[in-house]
Design an enzyme around this catalytic site. Structure first.
Site, mmCIF file in Angstrom:
data_model
loop_
_atom_site.group_PDB
_atom_site.id
_atom_site.type_symbol
_atom_site.label_atom_id
_atom_site.label_comp_id
_atom_site.label_asym_id
_atom_site.label_seq_id
_atom_site.Cartn_x
_atom_site.Cartn_y
_atom_site.Cartn_z
ATOM 1 N N HIS A 1 0.831 -1.211 0.000
ATOM 2 C CA HIS A 1 0.000 0.000 0.000
ATOM 3 C C HIS A 1 0.862 1.256 0.000
ATOM 4 C CE1 HIS A 1 0.576 1.025 4.358
ATOM 5 N NE2 HIS A 1 0.762 -0.280 4.465
ATOM 6 N N CYS B 1 2.559 -4.887 7.145
ATOM 7 C CA CYS B 1 2.292 -4.738 5.711
ATOM 8 C C CYS B 1 3.452 -4.014 5.030
ATOM 9 C CB CYS B 1 0.972 -3.998 5.494
ATOM 10 S SG CYS B 1 -0.478 -5.032 5.825
#
Length: 464
Positions: A351, A370
């Site tokens: 992301h 992440c």
């Protein structure tokens, strides 16, 4: 004694099987020559960094020799260790050749040597690692450090014969540019690099090169050999022909490489999980792009966010919805303006991020697990173009709302961990081991514990 599986028809590469539709194959027996080939191959196992492990090749009966051959073949073909047992999560695709059928064919062809040689990776990087490992193992067996530890601490501005070697190590660890690694004077540029390294390793960033700094920079030939053997093992874990179009993320180096049709199309920095919140080693595809994503804050870090109070939640557009804290789309969203949705059970994905300053750091293990991508919008544009969904992607972004753009073909992503990289001349350079994951592999390969290069970082925000 017959070798189990000897009547199976084997494909030309000796690594896959097909149905047996013809007459039974001839029995496969060990001969004096094939036993000698096995013995020679095992004796030469240092070429694969496996010389710390025992693969005895002197059993008398055929069953014993067969098991030894299969054990060594498995080490070459799939790795001498099992990453799914070494790590809580490991889902990167692995090779799975039919070794019994391959050995049967090799015995019938009287070429056990050739068959074993075909099992290990044949790519250029593996060859380079092998050569480097053999060269290091031929050095005198001494743990003498490259940088002498005697003498006074080196302060900025001082002249010291150790400075040149220190500068080279700072270049290897990415703290210093090659052009600044000149001479014996401890320059302000070098001092700034040392201060940054000290901060990353939890030391007082005073720029003084004392015993603690030298402990990080000093790596003996024994340490380098161990790291290179571990790197070869990790390559053996991987399928020999990975997808030509894929994304590889090196968690140790915090870098992403995008392969398109077998060629590197893009490479960029990423931020990955900090120590104790490590990004797992996954094989997981991207299946869609998400424009203007919302972020549902996981339970595991919800408390950190809620503790900041109502004013913080309001300022960052976070509200409770259906029992969850959810951050709405916008420039302050922790996922930034694009999310690369992936299929896995660990809720790991790539992301964007509003915390752009993290990409300027050397040690980028600073997320909650992440993977944050540098210039994620630019990377999304590349993927959208290559997958033929540019128009859909632009329309999705223009909505200002969370909008999904499914990719026509999923793009495989491999989260890997490799602490040995290659310089411009193709020589292997040993980097730091931010998660300490080399230790368990090294121990399983029979190496004594090496010098730990550990970073000490804490996530700077509540982002995933």
């Amino acid at each position: 004694m017959l070798l189990a599986g000897c009547s199976i028809s084997v494909a030309p590469d000796n690594q896959t099987t097909s149905a047996n539709t013809g007459a039974p194959a001839a029995a496969a027996h060990w001969t004096k020559e094939t036993r000698a080939q096995l013995r020679q191959a095992i004796d030469a196992r240092a070429a694969h960094g496996l010389d710390q492990m025992a693969f005895a090749s002197n059993a008398g009966d055929e069953a014993g020799v067969t098991q030894q051959a299969l054990a060594y073949a498995a080490a070459l073909a799939r790795g001498a260790t099992d990453p799914t047992k070494l790590y809580e999560v490991y889902t990167v695709p692995r090779p799975n050749p039919d070794l019994r059928a391959g050995l049967a064919n090799a015995l019938r062809a009287n070429d056990v040597k050739g068959w074993l040689a075909s099992l290990a990776p044949a790519d250029q990087n593996y060859t380079r690692l092998s050569k480097a490992y053999l060269a290091l193992r031929q050095q005198p067996g001494t743990p003498t450090p490259a940088i002498p530890v005697h003498g006074e601490a080196i302060k900025p501005g001082a002249v010291d014969p150790r400075v040149a070697t220190i500068a080279r190590e700072l270049v290897v660890l990415d703290y210093l540019d090659q052009r600044s690694a000149q001479g014996d004077r401890y320059t302000p540029t070098m001092a700034k690099a040392v201060q940054q390294m000290q901060a990353d390793y939890g030391m007082k960033p005073d720029g003084v090169i004392g015993s603690a700094v030298l402990a990080i920079l000093n790596m003996s030939d024994t340490d380098r050999a161990r790291a290179i053997a571990i790197a070869m093992e990790r390559l053996r874990w991987l399928e020999r022909t990975p997808p030509a179009t894929r994304i590889d993320v090196n968690l140790a180096a915090a870098r992403l490489t995008y392969w398109r049709d077998g060629k590197i199309a893009d490479s960029r920095k990423v931020v990955v999980g900090e120590p104790d919140r490590e990004t797992p080693q996954l094989g997981s595809p991207i299946f869609r792009l998400v424009a203007n994503p919302t972020w549902t804050i996981p339970r595991s870090i919800e408390g950190e966010t809620a503790a900041k109070g109502a004013a913080y939640l309001k300022a960052n557009n976070i509200a409770r919805k259906d029992g969850w804290l959810v951050q709405q789309p916008g420039p302050k969203n922790s996922l930034g303006l694009v999310k690369f949705d992936m299929l896995n059970d660990q809720a790991i994905y790539l992301h964007d991020t509003p915390a752009k300053q993290l990409f300027a750091m050397i040690q980028r293990q600073r997320s909650h697990g992440c993977v944050r991508v540098d210039d994620a919008l630019g990377f999304a544009e590349i993927l959208a173009h290559d997958e033929g969904v540019t128009d859909q992607w632009h329309q999705a972004r223009a909505t200002g709302k969370e909008t999904f753009v499914k990719l026509p073909k999923q793009i495989p992503v491999r989260m890997l961990y490799q602490t040995v990289l290659f310089d411009d001349a193709g020589e292997p350079i040993v980097r730091n081991d931010p998660y300490g994951w080399d230790d368990r592999v090294g121990a399983a390969l029979g190496f004594k514990a090496g010098k730990a290069l550990r970073v000490e970082t804490r996530a700077s925000d509540e982002g995933p």
